[in-house]
Design a protein around this motif. Structure first.
Motif, PDB file in Angstrom:
ATOM      1  N   SER A  99       0.830  -1.213   0.000  1.00 51.51           N
ATOM      2  CA  SER A  99       0.000   0.000   0.000  1.00 51.51           C
ATOM      3  C   SER A  99       0.857   1.252   0.000  1.00 51.51           C
ATOM      4  N   LEU A 100       1.943   1.225   0.778  1.00 48.58           N
ATOM      5  CA  LEU A 100       2.820   2.391   0.851  1.00 48.58           C
ATOM      6  C   LEU A 100       3.458   2.681  -0.502  1.00 48.58           C
ATOM      7  N   TYR A 101       4.010   1.661  -1.147  1.00 49.83           N
ATOM      8  CA  TYR A 101       4.613   1.853  -2.466  1.00 49.83           C
ATOM      9  C   TYR A 101       3.568   2.327  -3.484  1.00 49.83           C
ATOM     10  N   THR A 102       2.389   1.712  -3.444  1.00 49.09           N
ATOM     11  CA  THR A 102       1.339   2.075  -4.392  1.00 49.09           C
ATOM     12  C   THR A 102       0.895   3.514  -4.204  1.00 49.09           C
ATOM     13  N   MET A 103       0.728   3.941  -2.931  1.00 57.68           N
ATOM     14  CA  MET A 103       0.306   5.311  -2.664  1.00 57.68           C
ATOM     15  C   MET A 103       1.389   6.322  -3.046  1.00 57.68           C
ATOM     16  N   LEU A 104       2.655   5.957  -2.854  1.00 55.84           N
ATOM     17  CA  LEU A 104       3.732   6.864  -3.250  1.00 55.84           C
ATOM     18  C   LEU A 104       3.733   7.093  -4.753  1.00 55.84           C
ATOM     19  N   ILE A 105       3.557   6.010  -5.513  1.00 52.48           N
ATOM     20  CA  ILE A 105       3.504   6.153  -6.970  1.00 52.48           C
ATOM     21  C   ILE A 105       2.292   6.981  -7.373  1.00 52.48           C
ATOM     22  N   THR A 106       1.148   6.694  -6.765  1.00 49.67           N
ATOM     23  CA  THR A 106      -0.070   7.447  -7.086  1.00 49.67           C
ATOM     24  C   THR A 106       0.102   8.924  -6.771  1.00 49.67           C
ATOM     25  N   MET A 107       0.664   9.223  -5.614  1.00 49.87           N
ATOM     26  CA  MET A 107       0.860  10.614  -5.205  1.00 49.87           C
ATOM     27  C   MET A 107       1.839  11.330  -6.129  1.00 49.87           C
ATOM     28  N   CYS A 108       2.955  10.667  -6.433  1.00 46.78           N
ATOM     29  CA  CYS A 108       3.982  11.304  -7.265  1.00 46.78           C
ATOM     30  C   CYS A 108       3.507  11.567  -8.687  1.00 46.78           C
ATOM     31  N   LEU A 109       2.552  10.792  -9.172  1.00 43.77           N
ATOM     32  CA  LEU A 109       2.033  10.982 -10.524  1.00 43.77           C
ATOM     33  C   LEU A 109       0.761  11.828 -10.541  1.00 43.77           C
ATOM     34  N   ALA A 110      -0.185  11.503  -9.692  1.00 50.14           N
ATOM     35  CA  ALA A 110      -1.497  12.150  -9.764  1.00 50.14           C
ATOM     36  C   ALA A 110      -1.440  13.612  -9.332  1.00 50.14           C
ATOM     37  N   PHE A 111      -0.668  13.926  -8.290  1.00 50.10           N
ATOM     38  CA  PHE A 111      -0.663  15.299  -7.779  1.00 50.10           C
ATOM     39  C   PHE A 111      -0.085  16.288  -8.793  1.00 50.10           C
ATOM     40  N   PRO A 112       1.142  16.102  -9.298  1.00 50.13           N
ATOM     41  CA  PRO A 112       1.655  17.092 -10.260  1.00 50.13           C
ATOM     42  C   PRO A 112       0.878  17.132 -11.565  1.00 50.13           C
ATOM     43  N   ILE A 113       0.478  15.952 -12.067  1.00 51.28           N
ATOM     44  CA  ILE A 113      -0.274  15.945 -13.328  1.00 51.28           C
ATOM     45  C   ILE A 113      -1.640  16.600 -13.138  1.00 51.28           C
ATOM     46  N   GLY A 114      -2.316  16.275 -12.035  1.00 54.64           N
ATOM     47  CA  GLY A 114      -3.633  16.847 -11.788  1.00 54.64           C
ATOM     48  C   GLY A 114      -3.586  18.353 -11.608  1.00 54.64           C
ATOM     49  N   VAL A 115      -2.622  18.852 -10.827  1.00 54.34           N
ATOM     50  CA  VAL A 115      -2.510  20.304 -10.619  1.00 54.34           C
ATOM     51  C   VAL A 115      -2.115  21.011 -11.908  1.00 54.34           C
ATOM     52  N   ALA A 116      -1.212  20.410 -12.679  1.00 54.26           N
ATOM     53  CA  ALA A 116      -0.806  21.018 -13.949  1.00 54.26           C
ATOM     54  C   ALA A 116      -1.983  21.098 -14.920  1.00 54.26           C
ATOM     55  N   ALA A 117      -2.769  20.008 -14.992  1.00 54.34           N
ATOM     56  CA  ALA A 117      -3.928  20.015 -15.884  1.00 54.34           C
ATOM     57  C   ALA A 117      -4.957  21.054 -15.445  1.00 54.34           C
ATOM     58  N   ALA A 118      -5.209  21.125 -14.129  1.00 47.57           N
ATOM     59  CA  ALA A 118      -6.178  22.108 -13.625  1.00 47.57           C
ATOM     60  C   ALA A 118      -5.698  23.532 -13.882  1.00 47.57           C
ATOM     61  N   THR A 119      -4.399  23.765 -13.694  1.00 48.64           N
ATOM     62  CA  THR A 119      -3.849  25.109 -13.921  1.00 48.64           C
ATOM     63  C   THR A 119      -3.975  25.516 -15.381  1.00 48.64           C
ATOM     64  N   TYR A 120      -3.665  24.589 -16.265  1.00 45.22           N
ATOM     65  CA  TYR A 120      -3.781  24.915 -17.691  1.00 45.22           C
ATOM     66  C   TYR A 120      -5.236  25.195 -18.077  1.00 45.22           C
ATOM     67  N   LEU A 121      -6.150  24.328 -17.669  1.00 44.79           N
ATOM     68  CA  LEU A 121      -7.544  24.492 -18.057  1.00 44.79           C
ATOM     69  C   LEU A 121      -8.147  25.769 -17.479  1.00 44.79           C
ATOM     70  N   GLU A 122      -7.706  26.171 -16.304  1.00 47.30           N
ATOM     71  CA  GLU A 122      -8.320  27.323 -15.645  1.00 47.30           C
ATOM     72  C   GLU A 122      -7.639  28.641 -16.010  1.00 47.30           C
ATOM     73  N   GLU A 123      -6.334  28.600 -16.282  1.00 46.95           N
ATOM     74  CA  GLU A 123      -5.593  29.843 -16.458  1.00 46.95           C
ATOM     75  C   GLU A 123      -5.088  30.071 -17.881  1.00 46.95           C
ATOM     76  N   PHE A 124      -4.787  29.031 -18.633  1.00 46.04           N
ATOM     77  CA  PHE A 124      -4.119  29.210 -19.917  1.00 46.04           C
ATOM     78  C   PHE A 124      -4.934  28.709 -21.108  1.00 46.04           C
ATOM     79  N   ALA A 125      -5.883  27.801 -20.894  1.00 44.90           N
ATOM     80  CA  ALA A 125      -6.633  27.228 -22.018  1.00 44.90           C
ATOM     81  C   ALA A 125      -7.508  28.294 -22.675  1.00 44.90           C
ATOM     82  N   PRO A 126      -7.616  28.253 -23.990  1.00 49.52           N
ATOM     83  CA  PRO A 126      -8.474  29.234 -24.678  1.00 49.52           C
ATOM     84  C   PRO A 126      -9.944  29.025 -24.321  1.00 49.52           C
ATOM     85  N   GLN A 127     -10.663  30.127 -24.228  1.00 44.96           N
ATOM     86  CA  GLN A 127     -12.077  30.058 -23.898  1.00 44.96           C
ATOM     87  C   GLN A 127     -12.891  29.718 -25.141  1.00 44.96           C
ATOM     88  N   ASN A 128     -14.033  29.060 -24.904  1.00 45.62           N
ATOM     89  CA  ASN A 128     -14.969  28.708 -25.986  1.00 45.62           C
ATOM     90  C   ASN A 128     -14.277  27.917 -27.094  1.00 45.62           C
TER      91      ASN A 128
END
Length: 426
Positions: free
Chosen positions: A210-239
């Protein structure tokens, strides 16, 4: 007092009465929820607490070199391959010399766990000079003896209705009278991996998985998720139709049954990319897919909640768009982002269905040393133990649930502390 005033006061009284009833209903709902939570926790703790103790039996053992076919100068491979179980059986028969029936001899051997032979082997390998000596040693008792010592087998029941026979009860009574049976803290539960024998089964393998699995999930999901949210909210073209399509798919993925992600991981990661099956690596990749939508949606909401004046002030002072987002917007949104991450990681920690599809339900008796070693995780371990018929596995199931809850609380506590730190900073 005129009629209109009376009508208004009557309406106010009705409204106040409704508000009081609404508050009462809310209070009752909270109390009912707390009552069910207390009942659930009390049931889990009541069933799981005995698993944190384990019964040990004391035997007077003669490590006979003739029985083992060994001497103190024997090579290590022979020390490992000798039949130490014969020495354990001889010690039991010397203790109870009146046992002559074959069935009773087999039952006598079952007073002690099979791990006793391995423990004795390890002691002899570490110190070959023990060969030819006698001494008293404590070994794990068999699961039926352990369950009886914890009061979960009623000796007053008919012999046919209990797993321990009358002659076994006599042996146990003799050992208790001579202080040769005692309960100790169950270190095996935290130091060993899974086993077919209940008294030898532990959670360390699943905990590390569980520890190894959660570390991999955290290391991948957190930066990718925040980067995707930042792009969609701040940089993605509207409409933009492509951006709209991505947003719709993210929202839809958040509602997809988790087992679908398991099927996707089986088809893509294992069958196409050849990632090792039943490993924390593939488990973390699958849980990353499942967790990403939750983190992205929560992160977008947190970024959107940052006051526009913060952006305008930074831009007005000459900051670029990138500087504004990464030095001002994201730090202010970080508490909300971490809250979404907590929710996503907590969901991933308790998932079982997607991991079943990628083979993490397999029986694994070794403790994983890396992310590519075969492993299982705590929820799957709990599922496997709950399906076992032995009474000793029932208490271990509840004990594993207690440890899983403690693991989850610890993980959430760390995330909350990080969130508070960012809140204080800003």
């Amino acid at each position: 007092m005129n009629k209109s005033t009376q009508i208004v006061e009557a309406g106010l009284q009705k409204r106040y009465a409704k508000e009081k009833r609404f508050r009462l209903y809310g209070l009752i709902s909270i109390l009912i929820s707390l009552a069910f939570l207390v009942i659930l926790l009390a049931d889990i703790i009541g069933k799981g607490y005995p698993a944190f103790q384990q019964t040990y039996v004391k035997l007077d053992v003669t490590i006979d070199g003739e029985v083992l076919g060994l001497t103190a100068e024997s090579p290590e491979d022979k020390l490992y391959s000798a039949s130490y179980s014969k020495v354990i059986r001889n010690a039991l028969r010397e203790k109870f010399p009146g046992v002559t029936d074959r069935k009773q001899k087999r039952a006598l051997s079952n007073l002690v766990s099979k791990s006793a032979a391995y423990e004795l082997r390890d002691m002899v390998v570490e110190n070959p000079n023990l060969i030819g000596t006698s001494g008293s040693y404590w070994f794990l008792a068999k699961d039926d003896v352990d369950v009886f010592m914890k009061g979960n087998i009623d000796r007053n029941l008919p012999e046919s209705d209990r797993r321990i026979k009358d002659y076994q009860l006599e042996w146990i009574d003799t050992l208790v009278a001579e202080n040769r049976l005692e309960k100790r803290f169950n270190t095996v539960l935290f130091t060993e991996a899974d086993s077919r024998e209940p008294e030898q089964a532990g959670i360390r393998g699943a905990l590390m998985g569980s520890l190894y699995t959660m570390l991999i999930t955290m290391c991948l999901a957190f930066p990718i998720g925040v980067a995707a949210a930042t792009y969609l909210e701040e940089f993605a073209p509207q409409n933009n139709k492509w951006v709209d399509l991505i947003e719709i798919n993210i929202n839809n993925l958040a509602a997809v049954p988790s087992i679908v992600f398991g099927l996707l991981g089986l088809a893509v990661y294992i069958n196409f990319f050849g990632v090792p099956r039943s490993t924390p690596l593939v488990g973390g990749l699958v849980l990353t897919l499942m967790t990403l939508p939750t983190i992205i949606i929560a992160s977008r909401a947190a970024i959107k909640a940052v006051p526009p004046s913060m952006r305008e002030a930074a831009l007005g002072l000459g900051a670029s768009k990138v500087q504004t987002v990464f030095q001002h917007v994201l730090p202010m949104a970080m508490p909300g982002i971490l809250t979404g991450t907590i929710i996503g990681m907590a969901q991933a920690l308790g998932e079982t269905a997607p991991l079943l599809m990628i083979g993490m339900i397999a029986f694994v008796s070794d403790i994983p040393q890396s992310i590519i070693d075969p492993s299982t995780v705590m929820p799957v371990q709990i599922y496997l133990w709950s399906d076992s018929p032995e009474r000793a596995f029932t208490e271990r199931t509840s004990a594993a649930i207690i440890v899983l809850l403690a693991f989850l609380i610890t993980m959430n506590l760390v995330a909350i502390m990080l969130r508070k730190r960012f809140e204080k900073r800003w």
